[in-house]
Motif scaffolding. Structure first.
Motif, mmCIF file in Angstrom:
data_model
loop_
_atom_site.group_PDB
_atom_site.id
_atom_site.type_symbol
_atom_site.label_atom_id
_atom_site.label_comp_id
_atom_site.label_asym_id
_atom_site.label_seq_id
_atom_site.Cartn_x
_atom_site.Cartn_y
_atom_site.Cartn_z
ATOM 1 N N TYR A 215 0.851 -1.193 0.000
ATOM 2 C CA TYR A 215 0.000 0.000 0.000
ATOM 3 C C TYR A 215 0.886 1.241 0.000
ATOM 4 N N LEU A 216 0.279 2.375 -0.289
ATOM 5 C CA LEU A 216 1.010 3.642 -0.306
ATOM 6 C C LEU A 216 1.639 3.931 1.057
ATOM 7 N N SER A 217 0.915 3.669 2.129
ATOM 8 C CA SER A 217 1.463 3.920 3.466
ATOM 9 C C SER A 217 2.655 3.007 3.755
ATOM 10 N N ASP A 218 2.683 1.806 3.154
ATOM 11 C CA ASP A 218 3.820 0.900 3.334
ATOM 12 C C ASP A 218 5.097 1.497 2.748
ATOM 13 N N VAL A 219 4.994 2.017 1.531
ATOM 14 C CA VAL A 219 6.186 2.527 0.856
ATOM 15 C C VAL A 219 6.629 3.867 1.450
ATOM 16 N N VAL A 220 5.679 4.655 1.945
ATOM 17 C CA VAL A 220 6.046 5.930 2.559
ATOM 18 C C VAL A 220 6.876 5.692 3.817
ATOM 19 N N PHE A 221 6.411 4.789 4.673
ATOM 20 C CA PHE A 221 7.180 4.530 5.893
ATOM 21 C C PHE A 221 8.458 3.756 5.577
ATOM 22 N N GLY A 222 8.419 2.915 4.542
ATOM 23 C CA GLY A 222 9.633 2.229 4.125
ATOM 24 C C GLY A 222 10.703 3.213 3.686
ATOM 25 N N ALA A 223 10.301 4.261 2.962
ATOM 26 C CA ALA A 223 11.250 5.290 2.537
ATOM 27 C C ALA A 223 11.860 5.995 3.746
ATOM 28 N N ALA A 224 11.051 6.215 4.787
ATOM 29 C CA ALA A 224 11.569 6.854 6.005
ATOM 30 C C ALA A 224 12.601 5.966 6.683
ATOM 31 N N ILE A 225 12.338 4.662 6.741
ATOM 32 C CA ILE A 225 13.287 3.733 7.356
ATOM 33 C C ILE A 225 14.600 3.719 6.576
ATOM 34 N N GLY A 226 14.497 3.686 5.251
ATOM 35 C CA GLY A 226 15.705 3.712 4.439
ATOM 36 C C GLY A 226 16.514 4.974 4.647
ATOM 37 N N THR A 227 15.827 6.101 4.785
ATOM 38 C CA THR A 227 16.510 7.368 5.031
ATOM 39 C C THR A 227 17.238 7.337 6.369
ATOM 40 N N ILE A 228 16.591 6.783 7.378
ATOM 41 C CA ILE A 228 17.220 6.663 8.698
ATOM 42 C C ILE A 228 18.473 5.801 8.619
ATOM 43 N N ALA A 229 18.367 4.657 7.944
ATOM 44 C CA ALA A 229 19.512 3.753 7.824
ATOM 45 C C ALA A 229 20.669 4.421 7.083
ATOM 46 N N GLY A 230 20.356 5.088 5.962
ATOM 47 C CA GLY A 230 21.402 5.744 5.184
ATOM 48 C C GLY A 230 22.097 6.856 5.935
ATOM 49 N N ARG A 231 21.339 7.625 6.701
ATOM 50 C CA ARG A 231 21.929 8.715 7.466
ATOM 51 C C ARG A 231 22.748 8.195 8.642
ATOM 52 N N THR A 232 22.299 7.106 9.238
ATOM 53 C CA THR A 232 22.983 6.589 10.415
ATOM 54 C C THR A 232 24.385 6.102 10.082
ATOM 55 N N VAL A 233 24.549 5.474 8.923
ATOM 56 C CA VAL A 233 25.866 4.930 8.579
ATOM 57 C C VAL A 233 26.778 5.954 7.929
ATOM 58 N N THR A 234 26.273 7.163 7.666
ATOM 59 C CA THR A 234 27.088 8.184 6.993
ATOM 60 C C THR A 234 27.201 9.434 7.854
ATOM 61 N N GLN A 235 27.625 9.276 9.069
ATOM 62 C CA GLN A 235 27.856 10.425 9.930
ATOM 63 C C GLN A 235 28.949 11.324 9.365
ATOM 64 N N HIS A 236 29.758 10.769 8.446
ATOM 65 C CA HIS A 236 30.876 11.504 7.846
ATOM 66 C C HIS A 236 30.458 12.233 6.583
ATOM 67 N N GLY A 237 29.177 12.248 6.223
ATOM 68 C CA GLY A 237 28.724 12.727 4.917
ATOM 69 C C GLY A 237 29.093 14.162 4.592
ATOM 70 N N ARG A 238 28.833 14.546 3.329
ATOM 71 C CA ARG A 238 29.173 15.884 2.841
ATOM 72 C C ARG A 238 28.379 16.973 3.545
ATOM 73 N N GLY A 239 27.186 16.630 3.948
ATOM 74 C CA GLY A 239 26.343 17.627 4.598
ATOM 75 C C GLY A 239 25.557 17.009 5.717
ATOM 76 N N ASN A 240 25.018 17.835 6.569
ATOM 77 C CA ASN A 240 24.264 17.337 7.709
ATOM 78 C C ASN A 240 22.923 18.043 7.784
ATOM 79 N N TRP A 241 21.843 17.253 7.791
ATOM 80 C CA TRP A 241 20.505 17.798 7.933
ATOM 81 C C TRP A 241 20.126 17.797 9.401
ATOM 82 N N THR A 242 19.599 18.901 9.878
ATOM 83 C CA THR A 242 19.180 19.015 11.269
ATOM 84 C C THR A 242 17.689 19.304 11.325
ATOM 85 N N PHE A 243 16.979 18.536 12.133
ATOM 86 C CA PHE A 243 15.543 18.706 12.303
ATOM 87 C C PHE A 243 15.282 19.179 13.724
ATOM 88 N N ALA A 244 14.547 20.262 13.874
ATOM 89 C CA ALA A 244 14.286 20.796 15.208
ATOM 90 C C ALA A 244 12.858 21.332 15.283
#
Length: 261
Positions: A215-244
């Motif tokens: 379902y659409l809600s499945d892929v939306v939350f799946g995309a969020a999980i993938g984003t979390i995983a990608g950001r977690t392993v790349t603390q050294h990345g070119r840029g840093n996004w901050t959410f506040a």
């Protein structure tokens, strides 16, 4: 996806390695001339995969990841009423032209993504390109982290797929894996060079709706999980996004800022 990966490897190969280099001390020959040895760039070793995963697990519980999960969960809940209608529209609209989405089932699968990641790592080592091998290692770590989050959620939620094949609909693993990959690419190369990757990830996610396995809600939350995983392993990345969170009249807004390194 193969074309996108090839382009990214070429782009990385043109960049100067950002990892420290080990420079050997020049040796003097018998006639007093210096025999200059070329510097040997450092690569991320295979053992770093397991050591890095331990650190990734420690970094997973973070405020920023909580914000991403909250936004992803909120969006999934918001689109939940559209789950049935979106699938029905895609199935009817693209019925008879299934070749459009046929490759996505394989592109977004874990075996293909793991194979491309290993290939990226091997290419970097063989061509003496630390940036490329580092990217390949981060891609592997991101996929492991993705599976560590996706599989427990699937068995915990037990959501039935639209086609009724099993009870592992939520969240979408294909969407999670592909968005984890593109997040790692974005952190290494910047958002401009990752636009093609985001297009491929969206294509894969859309194909899961057309195939009536998510379902659409499945892929939306799946995309969020993938984003979390990608950001977690790349603390050294070119840029840093901050959410506040920021208070606003009658509610709270989420302020997003990006810091370039």
């Amino acid at each position: 996806m193969f074309l996108a990966t090839t382009c990214l490897l070429f782009a990385l190969a043109q960049q100067t390695p950002d990892e420290p280099q080990v420079v050997t001390t020049p040796e003097k020959t018998t006639d007093g001339a210096e025999d200059q040895k070329p510097p040997t760039p450092r690569h991320t070793g295979v053992r770093a995969l397991f050591g890095g995963l331990k650190e990734d697990i420690k970094h997973l519980p973070s405020v920023e990841n909580l914000y991403i999960a909250s936004v992803g969960g909120g969006l999934a809940a918001a689109v939940h009423p559209l789950d049935q209608s979106v699938n029905a529209h895609l199935i009817s609209h693209y019925d008879g032209v299934n070749d459009i989405f046929a490759p996505a089932k394989y592109y977004g699968g874990t075996p293909i993504q793991v194979g491309l990641s290993i290939g990226t790592y091997i290419f970097g080592r063989a061509m003496d390109q630390p940036k490329v091998s580092h990217l390949g290692m981060d891609l592997l770590r991101a996929q492991v982290m993705t599976e560590m989050m996706v599989e427990p959620l699937k068995f915990a939620t037990q959501r039935t797929r639209p086609d009724g094949s099993n009870n592992q609909s939520f969240p979408s693993g294909h969407a999670a894996v592909t968005f984890a990959v593109v997040t790692v690419i974005e952190r290494h190369l910047g958002w401009k060079k990752s636009l093609l990757g985001y297009a491929v990830a969206t294509y894969v996610a859309t194909s899961r709706l057309h195939d009536n396995v998510h379902y659409l809600s499945d892929v939306v939350f799946g995309a969020a999980i993938g984003t979390i995983a990608g950001r977690t392993v790349t603390q050294h990345g070119r840029g840093n996004w901050t959410f506040a969170p920021t208070p606003v009249p009658r509610g709270v807004a989420v302020m997003v800022t990006r810091k370039e390194f």
